[in-house]
Design an enzyme around this catalytic site. Structure first.
Site, PDB file in Angstrom:
ATOM      1  N   LYS A 147     -30.492  -4.674  20.272  1.00  0.00           N
ATOM      2  CA  LYS A 147     -30.329  -3.853  20.247  1.00  0.00           C
ATOM      3  C   LYS A 147     -29.540  -3.040  19.331  1.00  0.00           C
ATOM      4  O   LYS A 147     -29.379  -2.497  18.613  1.00  0.00           O
ATOM      5  CB  LYS A 147     -30.013  -2.728  21.156  1.00  0.00           C
ATOM      6  CG  LYS A 147     -30.607  -3.113  22.553  1.00  0.00           C
ATOM      7  CD  LYS A 147     -29.804  -2.578  24.053  1.00  0.00           C
ATOM      8  CE  LYS A 147     -29.553  -1.081  24.255  1.00  0.00           C
ATOM      9  NZ  LYS A 147     -29.462  -0.832  25.544  1.00  0.00           N
ATOM     10  N   LYS A 178     -26.755  -3.504  18.558  1.00  0.00           N
ATOM     11  CA  LYS A 178     -25.561  -2.617  18.392  1.00  0.00           C
ATOM     12  C   LYS A 178     -24.131  -3.153  18.903  1.00  0.00           C
ATOM     13  O   LYS A 178     -24.126  -3.879  19.962  1.00  0.00           O
ATOM     14  CB  LYS A 178     -25.614  -1.689  19.587  1.00  0.00           C
ATOM     15  CG  LYS A 178     -26.695  -0.440  19.426  1.00  0.00           C
ATOM     16  CD  LYS A 178     -26.419   0.229  21.250  1.00  0.00           C
ATOM     17  CE  LYS A 178     -27.536   1.598  20.331  1.00  0.00           C
ATOM     18  NZ  LYS A 178     -27.254   2.921  22.277  1.00  0.00           N
TER      19      LYS A 178
END
Ligand code: C2G
Length: 129
Positions: free
Chosen positions: A45, A47
């Site tokens: 992701k 992230k």
């Protein structure tokens, strides 16, 4: 007992997350949260979380709406999770609208309106992180 599941990173926990969890729980009796691991966040992701998985898990487990927190380690585990945990309803915010409709032959799929004007990204930006 109606069992509900939802997935997410839940970093820098905020009222948008709480609104989602509250509404998800209202759809059943037992809410499972599949929490993205640090590795899954980073590798899949892109992230980088402020709080580690363990800290994010601790925060989620303190929320009255949440009954169980399990790790989300990959994109492919949802169908197995629905079966393994006997899930009746799969819930996500509507930024994911349609993305998990493949689960409809296993369980109910519900997309809930996101809470406007709050996000982890916005918090970080406003704090200059
Ligand atoms: N959310 C919301 N309102 C906001 C922010 C988030 O309703 N203002 C919801 C999202 O739609 C999601 C949940 O809160 O359903 C968790 O959000 P994130 O932690 O950003 O999760 P995400 O990165 O979207 O991960 O496999 C699915 C992914 O793990 C979802």
């Amino acid at each position: 007992m109606k069992r509900v599941i939802t997935y997410g990173t839940f970093d820098l926990l905020h009222y948008g997350h709480i609104n989602l969890l509250k509404r998800a729980k209202a759809l059943g009796d037992y809410l499972i949260v599949a929490l993205s691991t640090d590795e899954f966040n980073w590798n899949s992701k892109q992230k980088k979380c402020y709080f580690s998985y363990e800290k994010r898990k601790q925060l989620l487990e303190a929320i009255r709406y949440v009954d169980l927190v399990i790790p989300e380690e990959n994109w492919e585990q949802k169908a197995k999770d629905v079966e393994l945990y006997h899930v009746d309803t799969f819930v996500m915010g509507d930024d994911w609208e349609g993305r998990f409709d493949f689960l409809k032959d296993q369980c109910e799929v519900v997309y809930l309106p996101r809470t406007p004007e709050i996000s982890t990204t916005q918090i970080k930006e406003e704090l200059g992180k």
